[in-house]
Design a protein around this motif. Structure first.
Motif, PDB file in Angstrom:
ATOM      1  N   GLN A 254     -17.468  14.417-107.883  1.00  0.00           N
ATOM      2  CA  GLN A 254     -17.257  13.017-108.186  1.00  0.00           C
ATOM      3  C   GLN A 254     -15.859  12.542-107.806  1.00  0.00           C
ATOM      4  OE1 GLN A 254     -20.035  11.625-108.295  1.00  0.00           O
ATOM      5  NE2 GLN A 254     -19.963  10.558-110.239  1.00  0.00           N
ATOM      6  N   VAL A 255     -15.758  11.241-107.598  1.00  0.00           N
ATOM      7  CA  VAL A 255     -14.458  10.603-107.396  1.00  0.00           C
ATOM      8  C   VAL A 255     -13.917  10.202-108.772  1.00  0.00           C
ATOM      9  CG1 VAL A 255     -13.281   8.580-106.471  1.00  0.00           C
ATOM     10  CG2 VAL A 255     -15.006   9.748-105.096  1.00  0.00           C
ATOM     11  N   SER A 256     -12.648  10.482-108.997  1.00  0.00           N
ATOM     12  CA  SER A 256     -12.039  10.193-110.295  1.00  0.00           C
ATOM     13  C   SER A 256     -10.737   9.431-110.101  1.00  0.00           C
ATOM     14  CB  SER A 256     -11.758  11.500-111.050  1.00  0.00           C
ATOM     15  OG  SER A 256     -10.906  11.274-112.155  1.00  0.00           O
ATOM     16  N   CYS A 257     -10.465   8.484-110.968  1.00  0.00           N
ATOM     17  CA  CYS A 257      -9.196   7.753-110.934  1.00  0.00           C
ATOM     18  C   CYS A 257      -8.017   8.720-111.053  1.00  0.00           C
ATOM     19  CB  CYS A 257      -9.124   6.749-112.076  1.00  0.00           C
ATOM     20  SG  CYS A 257     -10.445   5.508-112.074  1.00  0.00           S
ATOM     21  N   GLU A 258      -8.234   9.802-111.797  1.00  0.00           N
ATOM     22  CA  GLU A 258      -7.144  10.740-112.085  1.00  0.00           C
ATOM     23  C   GLU A 258      -6.789  11.625-110.894  1.00  0.00           C
ATOM     24  OE1 GLU A 258      -7.378  11.636-116.779  1.00  0.00           O
ATOM     25  OE2 GLU A 258      -9.162  12.221-115.635  1.00  0.00           O
ATOM     26  N   GLU A 259      -7.540  11.503-109.798  1.00  0.00           N
ATOM     27  CA  GLU A 259      -7.133  12.211-108.588  1.00  0.00           C
ATOM     28  C   GLU A 259      -5.769  11.712-108.112  1.00  0.00           C
ATOM     29  OE1 GLU A 259     -10.212  11.492-105.812  1.00  0.00           O
ATOM     30  OE2 GLU A 259     -11.736  12.545-106.975  1.00  0.00           O
ATOM     31  N   CYS A 260      -5.539  10.429-108.297  1.00  0.00           N
ATOM     32  CA  CYS A 260      -4.270   9.823-107.874  1.00  0.00           C
ATOM     33  C   CYS A 260      -3.413   9.408-109.069  1.00  0.00           C
ATOM     34  CB  CYS A 260      -4.535   8.608-106.988  1.00  0.00           C
ATOM     35  SG  CYS A 260      -5.309   9.005-105.397  1.00  0.00           S
ATOM     36  N   HIS A 261      -4.038   8.910-110.101  1.00  0.00           N
ATOM     37  CA  HIS A 261      -3.304   8.481-111.298  1.00  0.00           C
ATOM     38  C   HIS A 261      -3.182   9.689-112.230  1.00  0.00           C
ATOM     39  CE1 HIS A 261      -3.494   4.194-110.188  1.00  0.00           C
ATOM     40  NE2 HIS A 261      -4.670   4.505-109.685  1.00  0.00           N
ATOM     41  N   VAL A 262      -2.301  10.590-111.853  1.00  0.00           N
ATOM     42  CA  VAL A 262      -2.170  11.875-112.541  1.00  0.00           C
ATOM     43  C   VAL A 262      -1.310  11.734-113.801  1.00  0.00           C
ATOM     44  CG1 VAL A 262      -1.357  14.247-112.339  1.00  0.00           C
ATOM     45  CG2 VAL A 262      -2.456  13.136-110.392  1.00  0.00           C
ATOM     46  N   ASP A 263      -1.871  12.147-114.921  1.00  0.00           N
ATOM     47  CA  ASP A 263      -1.136  12.160-116.197  1.00  0.00           C
ATOM     48  C   ASP A 263      -0.514  10.815-116.541  1.00  0.00           C
ATOM     49  OD1 ASP A 263      -1.752  14.770-116.685  1.00  0.00           O
ATOM     50  OD2 ASP A 263       0.103  15.572-115.838  1.00  0.00           O
ATOM     51  N   GLN A 264      -1.152   9.740-116.113  1.00  0.00           N
ATOM     52  CA  GLN A 264      -0.613   8.418-116.449  1.00  0.00           C
ATOM     53  C   GLN A 264      -1.129   7.992-117.812  1.00  0.00           C
ATOM     54  OE1 GLN A 264      -1.508   5.957-112.940  1.00  0.00           O
ATOM     55  NE2 GLN A 264       0.676   5.957-112.544  1.00  0.00           N
ATOM     56  N   LYS A 265      -0.204   7.695-118.689  1.00  0.00           N
ATOM     57  CA  LYS A 265      -0.549   7.291-120.044  1.00  0.00           C
ATOM     58  C   LYS A 265      -0.208   5.826-120.254  1.00  0.00           C
ATOM     59  CE  LYS A 265      -1.559  11.590-121.082  1.00  0.00           C
ATOM     60  NZ  LYS A 265      -2.939  12.044-121.312  1.00  0.00           N
ATOM     61  N   HIS A 266      -0.798   5.258-121.305  1.00  0.00           N
ATOM     62  CA  HIS A 266      -0.504   3.886-121.663  1.00  0.00           C
ATOM     63  C   HIS A 266       0.668   3.850-122.645  1.00  0.00           C
ATOM     64  CE1 HIS A 266      -4.729   3.976-120.395  1.00  0.00           C
ATOM     65  NE2 HIS A 266      -4.578   2.720-120.029  1.00  0.00           N
ATOM     66  N   GLU A 267       1.381   2.764-122.639  1.00  0.00           N
ATOM     67  CA  GLU A 267       2.498   2.627-123.576  1.00  0.00           C
ATOM     68  C   GLU A 267       1.995   2.580-125.021  1.00  0.00           C
ATOM     69  OE1 GLU A 267       4.897  -0.682-122.562  1.00  0.00           O
ATOM     70  OE2 GLU A 267       5.490   0.100-120.585  1.00  0.00           O
ATOM     71  N   ASP A 268       0.804   2.011-125.192  1.00  0.00           N
ATOM     72  CA  ASP A 268       0.218   1.934-126.529  1.00  0.00           C
ATOM     73  C   ASP A 268      -0.549   3.240-126.799  1.00  0.00           C
ATOM     74  OD1 ASP A 268      -1.267   1.419-128.831  1.00  0.00           O
ATOM     75  OD2 ASP A 268      -1.550  -0.695-128.320  1.00  0.00           O
ATOM     76  N   GLU A 269      -0.053   4.033-127.697  1.00  0.00           N
ATOM     77  CA  GLU A 269      -0.650   5.337-127.975  1.00  0.00           C
ATOM     78  C   GLU A 269      -2.082   5.208-128.486  1.00  0.00           C
ATOM     79  OE1 GLU A 269      -1.131   9.242-127.856  1.00  0.00           O
ATOM     80  OE2 GLU A 269       0.636   8.161-127.107  1.00  0.00           O
ATOM     81  N   ARG A 270      -2.434   4.094-129.069  1.00  0.00           N
ATOM     82  CA  ARG A 270      -3.792   3.905-129.578  1.00  0.00           C
ATOM     83  C   ARG A 270      -4.800   3.929-128.432  1.00  0.00           C
ATOM     84  NH1 ARG A 270      -2.863  -1.549-132.832  1.00  0.00           N
ATOM     85  NH2 ARG A 270      -1.699  -1.882-130.885  1.00  0.00           N
ATOM     86  N   ILE A 271      -4.383   3.400-127.274  1.00  0.00           N
ATOM     87  CA  ILE A 271      -5.271   3.425-126.107  1.00  0.00           C
ATOM     88  C   ILE A 271      -5.431   4.852-125.598  1.00  0.00           C
ATOM     89  CG2 ILE A 271      -5.601   2.576-123.750  1.00  0.00           C
ATOM     90  CD1 ILE A 271      -4.027   0.113-124.493  1.00  0.00           C
ATOM     91  N   ASN A 272      -4.361   5.607-125.618  1.00  0.00           N
ATOM     92  CA  ASN A 272      -4.409   6.980-125.111  1.00  0.00           C
ATOM     93  C   ASN A 272      -5.396   7.851-125.880  1.00  0.00           C
ATOM     94  OD1 ASN A 272      -2.473   6.439-123.148  1.00  0.00           O
ATOM     95  ND2 ASN A 272      -0.778   6.931-124.530  1.00  0.00           N
TER      96      ASN A 272
END
Length: 320
Positions: A254-272
């Protein structure tokens, strides 16, 4: 008199390695964490073929033979892909006695019914020639691989009946126009799947040929990404499988966003806290068919009615 090797140097080296190894391990990710573009695969520079391709081509197979003189493995590679077989790998389905495959080759669906018996038209989106020969004969011949479908300038080449070149196509001009795959090549089939623009996939339509950034943040604007920037390709195997055409899917396919957006987190920890269960597109692609409409319901039982006006968006006599 021999000098003794100071033991403290061993400890110093150990401390140095203890610090260096974790730094080296995390450094590549740290550097590219905020630069997804660093993960886009580098593509070889394409060589203009105008002065390379010579000869008179009467059939598509003539072109393929010329391609294989240099690209010897290209046809056999493609013939191992689902773009050629239109079939998944065999799956062990509990209620079936034997392993079964799924795909356009044998699947029935509510949009196009099935390709069997309609090879005349369906194969205008198959990367091969010669479907008038029958499936077995067509699939077994490497010279039936249509290199032009994916590599020719779409303004110079088009497909006709049974997967063969459209009548009137200048095959020499088409062969000389070959290039690395672009959105135009992919879109010829994937944007118009199901019989028209945006019919089959609400997220794929002709607005993506030249999209604005608001329509597609990857393919629009300065990014101007191509399909193969995310659908990574090796030996003609293209990453990405659709769940509707497979009994089950290996995540590695499968194609995954995380192939390029590696370990990218949101500033709002609730979203993470949602990342392990909620797909990126749930929030980042909240709507489809932003510019061109797409069909969401298709009732074949209503086909053939007299007195109704044909309208691509609401009713077609031949389809319902």
């Amino acid at each position: 008199m021999k000098k003794r090797f100071p033991l403290w140097t061993i400890g110093l080296v150990g401390i140095f390695l203890l610090i260096l190894v974790p730094v080296l391990y995390f450094l590549p990710r740290a550097q590219s964490k905020n630069d997804p573009a660093a993960y886009i695969p580098e593509k070889p520079i394409h060589v203009d073929h105008k002065d390379i391709v010579k000869g008179e081509f009467k059939t598509g197979q003539d072109v393929t033979r010329a391609c294989l003189e240099c690209h010897e493995d290209a046809a056999t590679q493609l013939m191992k892909t689902t773009h050629w077989t239109w079939e998944s790998k065999a799956f062990d389905v509990p209620w079936r006695d034997e392993d079964v495959t799924i795909g356009k080759a044998n699947q029935i669906n509510n949009f196009c019914i099935g390709s069997q018996g309609n090879e005349n038209k369906c194969m205008s989106c198959h990367a091969g020639y010669g479907w008038e020969q029958g499936r077995e004969a067509q699939q077994d011949n490497p010279e039936n691989v249509d290199c032009l479908a994916c590599h020719a300038d779409t303004g110079a080449y088009g497909k006709g009946t049974f997967g063969n070149p459209a009548e009137g196509v200048d095959l020499l001009a088409a062969a000389q126009s070959v290039r690395a795959v672009t959105r135009e090549n992919c879109g010829k089939c994937h944007f118009d799947g199901g019989g028209g623009n945006g019919v089959k996939h609400g997220d794929l339509d002709e607005s993506l040929y030249f999209p604005g950034e608001n329509n597609d943040v990857h393919m629009g604007g300065e990014a101007n990404m191509q399909c193969t920037d995310c659908h990574w390709t090796k030996d003609h195997q293209i990453l990405g499988r659709m769940i509707a055409d497979n009994y089950t899917i290996d995540p590695q396919e499968q194609v995954s966003c995380e192939e390029c957006h590696v370990d990218q987190k949101h500033e709002d920890e609730r979203i993470n806290t949602h990342l392990s269960a909620v797909a990126c597109q749930t929030c980042h692609i909240p709507a489809l068919a932003l510019e061109d409409p797409t069909k969401i319901f298709w009732d074949w039982s209503q086909a053939g009615q007299e007195g109704r006006t044909d309208d691509h968006f609401t009713y077609l006599k031949i389809k319902g």
